[in-house]
Design a protein around this motif. Sequence first.
Motif: not given
Length: 230
Positions: A183, A186-187, A205, A208, A212
């Motif tokens: 995360l 790749s944020h 996005e 991410a 998640n």
Amino acid sequence: MSFWRKIAGLAVRGVDEAECDVCPPGLPGEDPAFTTAVTALGAKLAKADGEAHADEYDTFHAIFQAEPGSEGAIRRLYQLARQTTRGFEGYARRLKKRYGGCPQILEDVLDGLFYIAAADGVVTSDELSYLERVCELFGLSPLTFRRLKATHLGAANDDPYVILGVAPDAPDEVVRAAWRAQLSESHPDRARARGLPAEFIEVAEAKAAAINAAYDQVQLERRSLSLGAA
């Protein structure tokens, strides 16, 4: 290295960092009950997808190589056991009873059975059901079964463990660390900080969100397993 020698090596090393006092003395490969149960499970697996063929013994023998002098007896037992799948649960229970304190040995037996099931290039739903039931009777985690299945048959690209890059039976803290690392990498804020175009930020996005979602799915599955085991 033959399966039996591998098993013997595990026993000598003392798997699970324990002396395994609850297991029978001596090496599993020298235990007639162990050899009988493994042979029967392999033979009955050959019948699980329908018709068992005589040449399937060659596949079994390539994985679970008999010690010199015992092949004749094992072949006779195999030919007898492959007539039906009935009774396989009893053999799995016997192995669990005798080697339940050495789960790595039981996992290696299941691993060998996966090799046999996949030897013809196709693993049927009946064979998977057989293997999953053996795993359950061995007292191994469903996550162990999932890892072995992925190892032998591959995992789907949308499998949450594939997305997170960890094994299905990885400890919770390893899964959490992998989630945080991916995360962070790749944020979307990283893409913004680098001044990348809007389309790159949209990709970040989406990635991410997938990371998640994968972590949430793993958590949900593990909570369900914990509740089921309670």
